[in-house]
Design a protein around this motif. Structure first.
Motif, short mmCIF file in Angstrom:
data_model
loop_
_atom_site.label_atom_id
_atom_site.label_comp_id
_atom_site.label_asym_id
_atom_site.label_seq_id
_atom_site.Cartn_x
_atom_site.Cartn_y
_atom_site.Cartn_z
N TRP A 165 0.83 -1.20 0.00
CA TRP A 165 0.00 0.00 0.00
C TRP A 165 0.86 1.25 0.00
N ILE A 166 0.38 2.28 -0.71
CA ILE A 166 1.10 3.56 -0.78
C ILE A 166 0.69 4.45 0.39
N HIS A 170 -4.91 5.25 -1.20
CA HIS A 170 -4.73 4.09 -2.09
C HIS A 170 -5.54 2.90 -1.60
N ARG A 173 -9.32 3.55 -2.36
CA ARG A 173 -9.67 3.35 -3.77
C ARG A 173 -9.80 1.87 -4.11
N GLU A 174 -8.82 1.09 -3.64
CA GLU A 174 -8.85 -0.33 -3.93
C GLU A 174 -9.98 -1.04 -3.19
#
Length: 298
Positions: A165-166, A170, A173-174
């Motif tokens: 994960w960033i 992020h 969104r996923e």
């Protein structure tokens, strides 16, 4: 004197101790009637603001009829996080259910009770805003929210575990994509139907529409009115009329406005200030003293 395990085996064999209880299945709810809500631990996610990894939590909202669900990812489990997650979920579903079953989160439930729980003032206000009934689950009783209880390990293992994960955005969104493409299209173990298909065909139209704007979570605080006419709220000062000096005020503040109530009467509405600022209304002072506070040569 014998070990407890020996006593337990004797009681189970000869006295019927510890046997399973007979239960009945709860009747299925109607479309649009129920949403179950629960927080679950996900894992560590990088936080660019601190440069460190922080523990992320998932607020899971599962519809009781279709089993369609939404996952809101957050670093905290406070009331603003709960309300933000519910608002995002209702926008994701396109409507509001009649009833919302919540876990006994301290931010929302101030007193857990099987028959007469007490909810926080802000969460009750939110329920009125969205027009749903709050249904608090019994303390430490997963049977009261079975549809969402099993979703917590499912989300952790099927969605979060093993991914890189960033940041939190992020993950969010996923998570939204996963709810539609993976969780929504799987064959549910109980209903043997795809949750997203059932939701689109039978439940979406039964939800109450989002008629009002997004809710701005307020904070309530009891404040003493000081001799200098001010109350301190959010580390900022606001004046009230002289007649209220010495009384205790109920102050409600959201992101835009601060409302001050004394004995149930709204006595002041002012813009929300940043910490350290002062909102001085000279009309609150006695006429014979107001001039001295205005720094006017005359």
């Amino acid at each position: 004197v014998v070990p407890y395990s020996s006593l337990h085996r004797f009681a189970a064999k000869h006295c019927g101790f510890g046997g399973g209880r007979a239960t009945v299945r709860v009747a299925d709810c109607a479309p649009g009637d129920l949403a179950e809500v629960d927080f679950g631990r996900l894992g560590l996610v990088p936080d660019p603001a601190t440069g460190k990894r922080r523990l992320a939590h998932a607020l899971i909202v599962t519809l009781g009829y279709s089993r369609h669900q939404y996952v809101h990812v957050t670093f905290a489990q406070k009331l603003p996080d709960l309300i933000a997650g519910l608002e995002d979920a209702f926008e994701f579903f396109g409507g509001v259910t009649t009833r919302v079953v919540i876990d006994n989160l301290k931010a929302a439930v101030t007193k857990a009770d099987k028959y007469d729980p007490t909810f926080s003032r802000s969460f009750e206000e939110y329920a009125r805003h969205r027009d749903f009934v709050i249904d608090a689950a019994d303390k430490e009783s997963p049977r009261n929210k079975p549809h969402v209880e099993r979703a917590v390990p499912y989300v952790r293992k099927n969605f979060f575990k093993g991914e890189e994960w960033i940041d939190l955005a992020h993950v969010q969104r996923e998570a939204r994509r996963w709810c539609l493409a993976t969780a929504g299209l799987r064959v549910h173990g109980t209903t043997r139907r795809r949750p997203l298909e059932v939701f689109e065909a039978e439940e979406k139209a039964a939800l109450e529409p989002l008629a009002k704007e997004r809710f701005d979570p307020p904070e309530w605080k009891r404040c003493k009115v000081h001799p200098d006419h001010t109350v301190c709220f959010g580390k900022a000062l606001y004046t009230v009329p002289t007649r209220h000096i010495g009384k205790t005020a109920e102050v409600r503040g959201d992101s835009k406005l601060v409302r001050i109530y004394v004995n149930g009467e709204l006595v002041k509405t002012r813009p929300r200030l940043a910490p350290g600022k002062k909102d001085i209304d000279y009309s609150d002072y006695p006429k014979e003293k107001a001039a001295y506070a205005m720094r006017d040569p005359e």
